[in-house]
Enzyme design. Structure first.
Site, PDB file in Angstrom:
ATOM      1  N   ASN A 183       0.834  -1.201   0.000  1.00 43.69           N
ATOM      2  CA  ASN A 183       0.000   0.000   0.000  1.00 43.69           C
ATOM      3  C   ASN A 183       0.864   1.244   0.000  1.00 43.69           C
ATOM      4  OD1 ASN A 183      -0.485   1.952   2.490  1.00 43.69           O
ATOM      5  ND2 ASN A 183       0.155  -0.029   3.347  1.00 43.69           N
TER       6      ASN A 183
ATOM      7  N   PHE B 212      -1.443   8.307   4.149  1.00 40.97           N
ATOM      8  CA  PHE B 212      -2.199   8.979   5.228  1.00 40.97           C
ATOM      9  C   PHE B 212      -3.452   9.679   4.690  1.00 40.97           C
ATOM     10  CE2 PHE B 212       1.664   9.797   8.281  1.00 40.97           C
ATOM     11  CZ  PHE B 212       1.745   8.442   8.527  1.00 40.97           C
TER      12      PHE B 212
ATOM     13  N   SER C  61       5.765   5.252   8.577  1.00 45.01           N
ATOM     14  CA  SER C  61       5.106   4.946   7.303  1.00 45.01           C
ATOM     15  C   SER C  61       6.057   5.283   6.161  1.00 45.01           C
ATOM     16  CB  SER C  61       3.827   5.762   7.168  1.00 45.01           C
ATOM     17  OG  SER C  61       3.399   5.703   5.817  1.00 45.01           O
TER      18      SER C  61
ATOM     19  N   ASN D  24       5.137   5.950   3.233  1.00 40.10           N
ATOM     20  CA  ASN D  24       4.373   6.609   2.168  1.00 40.10           C
ATOM     21  C   ASN D  24       4.220   8.114   2.309  1.00 40.10           C
ATOM     22  OD1 ASN D  24       3.925   4.092   0.918  1.00 40.10           O
ATOM     23  ND2 ASN D  24       2.396   3.652   2.486  1.00 40.10           N
ATOM     24  N   THR D  25       4.838   8.687   3.331  1.00 41.69           N
ATOM     25  CA  THR D  25       4.889  10.150   3.441  1.00 41.69           C
ATOM     26  C   THR D  25       6.351  10.525   3.296  1.00 41.69           C
ATOM     27  OG1 THR D  25       2.942  10.244   4.868  1.00 41.69           O
ATOM     28  CG2 THR D  25       4.457  12.111   5.004  1.00 41.69           C
TER      29      THR D  25
ATOM     30  N   LYS E  31       5.616   3.782  17.043  1.00 44.41           N
ATOM     31  CA  LYS E  31       5.523   2.705  16.041  1.00 44.41           C
ATOM     32  C   LYS E  31       6.722   2.779  15.105  1.00 44.41           C
ATOM     33  CE  LYS E  31       2.372   0.403  12.884  1.00 44.41           C
ATOM     34  NZ  LYS E  31       0.991   0.271  12.467  1.00 44.41           N
TER      35      LYS E  31
ATOM     36  N   ASN F 107       5.697  -1.481  11.519  1.00 44.03           N
ATOM     37  CA  ASN F 107       4.935  -0.984  10.377  1.00 44.03           C
ATOM     38  C   ASN F 107       5.264  -1.854   9.154  1.00 44.03           C
ATOM     39  OD1 ASN F 107       3.423   0.811   8.708  1.00 44.03           O
ATOM     40  ND2 ASN F 107       3.919   2.474  10.107  1.00 44.03           N
TER      41      ASN F 107
HETATM   42  C1  LIG Z   1      -3.712  -0.548   3.539  1.00 41.71           C
HETATM   43  C2  LIG Z   1      -2.909  -0.335   4.779  1.00 41.71           C
HETATM   44  C3  LIG Z   1      -2.926   0.907   5.399  1.00 41.71           C
HETATM   45  C4  LIG Z   1      -2.173   1.126   6.540  1.00 41.71           C
HETATM   46  N1  LIG Z   1      -2.218   2.348   7.146  1.00 41.71           N
HETATM   47  C5  LIG Z   1      -1.511   2.566   8.282  1.00 41.71           C
HETATM   48  C6  LIG Z   1      -1.572   3.811   8.932  1.00 41.71           C
HETATM   49  O1  LIG Z   1      -2.284   4.727   8.518  1.00 41.71           O
HETATM   50  N2  LIG Z   1      -0.827   3.977  10.055  1.00 41.71           N
HETATM   51  C7  LIG Z   1      -0.036   2.986  10.573  1.00 41.71           C
HETATM   52  O2  LIG Z   1       0.603   3.183  11.599  1.00 41.71           O
HETATM   53  N3  LIG Z   1       0.024   1.778   9.966  1.00 41.71           N
HETATM   54  C8  LIG Z   1      -0.686   1.559   8.852  1.00 41.71           C
HETATM   55  N4  LIG Z   1      -0.624   0.332   8.243  1.00 41.71           N
HETATM   56  C9  LIG Z   1       0.288  -0.705   8.784  1.00 41.71           C
HETATM   57  C10 LIG Z   1      -0.423  -1.692   9.696  1.00 41.71           C
HETATM   58  O3  LIG Z   1      -0.961  -1.049  10.826  1.00 41.71           O
HETATM   59  C11 LIG Z   1       0.566  -2.786  10.155  1.00 41.71           C
HETATM   60  O4  LIG Z   1       1.579  -2.195  10.941  1.00 41.71           O
HETATM   61  C12 LIG Z   1       1.230  -3.514   8.993  1.00 41.71           C
HETATM   62  O5  LIG Z   1       0.322  -3.692   7.935  1.00 41.71           O
HETATM   63  C13 LIG Z   1       1.784  -4.872   9.389  1.00 41.71           C
HETATM   64  O6  LIG Z   1       0.778  -5.724   9.865  1.00 41.71           O
HETATM   65  P1  LIG Z   1       0.028  -6.831   8.950  1.00 41.71           P
HETATM   66  O7  LIG Z   1       1.101  -7.653   8.289  1.00 41.71           O
HETATM   67  O8  LIG Z   1      -0.833  -7.595   9.913  1.00 41.71           O
HETATM   68  O9  LIG Z   1      -0.765  -6.075   7.962  1.00 41.71           O
HETATM   69  C14 LIG Z   1      -1.387   0.078   7.103  1.00 41.71           C
HETATM   70  C15 LIG Z   1      -1.384  -1.172   6.483  1.00 41.71           C
HETATM   71  C16 LIG Z   1      -2.144  -1.398   5.348  1.00 41.71           C
HETATM   72  C17 LIG Z   1      -2.131  -2.763   4.701  1.00 41.71           C
END
Ligand SMILES: Cc1cc2nc3c(=O)[nH]c(=O)nc-3n(C[C@H](O)[C@H](O)[C@H](O)COP(=O)(O)O)c2cc1C
Length: 346
Positions: free
Chosen positions: A115, A119, A178, A180-181, A221, A250
């Site tokens: 992804n 934000f 993140s 992505n920023t 985080k 993350n």
């Molecule tokens: C589509 C998407 C959007 C995410 N947005 C955020 C976010 O806004 N802030 C954040 O701290 N983590 C964000 N994450 C990261 C998740 O909170 C998590 O840390 C990461 O996906 C690893 O866990 P997982 O393997 O169970 O997905 C996002 C993950 C995904 C897939």
């Protein structure tokens, strides 16, 4: 049923659309009085699952990770799927669109997601309105900075979000990880990170004493792509700033050992799901061992089964969170994990 019927159908469509359809469906079914059915199917209540951390009592140690309910519109309904806590956000002071679509990709062969949402959120003040209703579950407030805010002024953005959410969430998460920023992850460096966390702690003390309430737990985080030296810095920073814990991890920018088509792997963004599992567990183990269990850790990254969850807990996590596993395995995963935790306690 989810894996063989619902998932193949949902996976026929664009992932971001499916995400919003799922939101609308959960909201609709809940308003039609089906919350009881969800609870019956997915909720386990057992005192042996309860955890007490940073002054909060979690009904069970399995949470929904940030980024799923970014705007805090569905946390109560989502709690019916058995989560012990739901993290909303990442929220920024001003609303922002995020990156242009398409920005969410399924890597089915790897049971992963890439992804680069960036934000996208309606801003912290919109979320506050949604958070005014009664909470059925503990809520974490994950905060960040707007894309247009330069890193030199980032602290202001975090403070705006902190103040706005103070009376509406149970704990805070400072998201500097993140991918992505642009430039955000530079805030993980020792000097800016210490300054940011010190400033938030100061605000925490001021705000809570002004209102004569307890301070709010603040967690950091982190990215899975930090080196061992950087992780040692994180341990120091937690000690110096006296924050309450760390969320590891993350998404990753690594693309190692993946089976999906090269074109998909070339998509920019953070990778989550199964391929992240081992690295995030490694980070948890490193932090837990090198700090001598000095602070609580919430473990997240690639939990797709009860065994994955137990592995994270064994590595040193006190609580865990899911995102991608929830999409690939369905809501039944939360119950399976909680059952396994109960069995492992026997
Ligand atoms: C589509 C998407 C959007 C995410 N947005 C955020 C976010 O806004 N802030 C954040 O701290 N983590 C964000 N994450 C990261 C998740 O909170 C998590 O840390 C990461 O996906 C690893 O866990 P997982 O393997 O169970 O997905 C996002 C993950 C995904 C897939």
């Amino acid at each position: 049923m989810y894996r063989y019927l619902i998932r193949p159908f949902l996976f026929l469509f664009d992932p971001e659309r499916v995400h919003y359809w799922s939101f609308s469906s959960i909201k609709l079914f809940s308003s039609l009085g089906l919350s009881g059915l969800f609870k019956y199917l997915f909720l386990i209540e057992d005192r042996r699952l309860e955890r007490e951390l940073f002054g909060l009592k979690f009904k069970n140690p399995v949470g929904l990770a940030a980024g799923f309910d970014k705007n805090a519109v569905l946390y109560n309904e989502l709690s019916n799927f058995g989560f012990g806590f739901v993290e909303i956000g990442t929220l920024t002071p001003k609303p922002q669109e995020g990156n242009p679509k398409k920005r969410l990709f399924r890597l089915k062969e790897d049971q992963a997601i890439i992804n680069r949402m960036g934000f996208n959120n309606k801003g912290v003040f919109d979320a506050v309105e949604h958070l005014k209703k009664k909470h059925k579950v503990l809520i974490g407030g994950n905060i960040g900075k707007n894309k247009v805010t330069p890193n030199s002024e980032a602290i202001k953005d975090y403070l705006i979000c902190f103040d706005a959410l103070f009376n509406h969430v149970d704990y805070f998460v400072v998201n500097v990880s993140s991918p992505n920023t642009p430039g955000l992850r530079e805030l993980q460096d020792k000097e800016p990170l210490t300054a940011l966390l010190n400033e938030l702690q100061l605000e925490n003390t001021k705000y809570s004493s002004r209102q004569e309430v307890s301070r709010k737990p603040i967690l950091l985080k982190i990215a899975p792509d930090l080196t061992d030296d950087q992780l040692m810095d994180i341990i120091d920073i937690v000690a110096v700033t006296k924050i309450d814990g760390v969320i590891a991890t993350n998404t990753t920018i690594s693309r190692e050992n993946l089976k999906s088509h090269q074109l998909l792997l070339e998509e920019a963004g953070g990778l989550s799901g199964k391929p992240l599992k081992d690295r995030s567990t490694e980070v948890i183990r490193f932090l837990s061992e090198k700090s001598n269990k000095a602070f609580p850790i919430i473990g997240v990254g690639g939990i797709h089964s009860a065994e994955d969850a137990l592995e994270k807990l064994e590595a040193g996590a006190d609580l865990i969170q899911l995102w991608t596993g929830f999409v690939y395995e369905g809501p039944g995963l939360v119950k399976r994990i909680n059952k396994a935790i109960l069995n492992s306690a026997n």
